[in-house]
Write an enzyme that holds these catalytic residues in place. Sequence first.
Site, PDB file in Angstrom:
ATOM      1  CD  GLU A  42      31.628  15.037  19.053  1.00 15.21           C
ATOM      2  OE1 GLU A  42      31.659  16.278  19.061  1.00 15.21           O
ATOM      3  OE2 GLU A  42      31.113  14.380  18.126  1.00 15.21           O
ATOM      4  CE  LYS A 115      32.730  19.405  16.567  1.00 15.90           C
ATOM      5  NZ  LYS A 115      31.607  18.493  16.909  1.00 15.90           N
ATOM      6  CB  CYS A 152      32.540  15.345  15.492  1.00 17.84           C
ATOM      7  SG  CYS A 152      31.033  14.614  14.781  1.00 17.84           S
TER       8      CYS A 152
END
Length: 289
Positions: A42, A115, A152
């Site tokens: 990431e 995200k 993540c």
Amino acid sequence: MPVTVAATQMACGPDRAANLARAEALVRRAAAQGANVILVQELFESPYFCKEHRAEHLALALPLEQNPALARLAVVAAELGVVLPLSVFERARNACFNTLVVVDADGRRLGIYRKSHIPEGPGYHEKFYFSPGDTGFRVWPTRFGVIGAAVCWDQWFPEAARVMALQGAEILLYPTAIGSEPQDPTLDSRGHWQRVMQGHAAANVMPLVAANRIGKERGAAVEMTFYGHSFIADHTGAIVAEADDHSEQIVTATFDLAAIRDYRRAWGVFRDRRPDLYAPLLTLDGGAD
């Protein structure tokens, strides 16, 4: 045809060009080892700037069409014939997102995922920098199979993995940045981090790849050590390849996706689902109404 996946990990410094060169070198090494789908961690273009609230870090965000990492690594993907899911800090007009761009093995961008779950806690102040993603969870048919990719903090939510599996994913991928907890130096989340994703692989009966960063990073008032341990789990959730906690590394594993597809169908977890009973999942408090 067997597919070889790779997870990479590296330390990131303040020099954006140097980080990109390091990431490209890892991609080239992974491809030389036979990898077809290569996952870089990431936000690999910079240190993990979310350690603190600092407005100057917002200048790191770029429109996708102006991002040098995307331009350069798309050329590399086409040259090497590899699939690259790439995590970048995107500026879209006045909004900023933590965005994953999926580049196919011919260098084409297949699309983006922004995200969805944005954490806010000591050392992980992402709500200061990112708006919640607006793309929904997505999968992409690539040259080497259908991949589902999230980022993540998304990896802690089984709903995200299940949605991607229901959409046809054959491999799940999670670029990540996680390490020490500034508020409690005795807390080590590494085992928990791995096990939750192993559960996604096992519950959805498909391989999973996670790429983390390494190294000690210092902010103005916060220091964090990222614990690496990038890994690959097979379709039963077993870890079949794993990096250490401090080295720049590449780990690979090879899977027969057709055989895994047959195994997944025979196992019956998708046949026996009961969506009619899952209404509480659509609420924050578990209420059915």
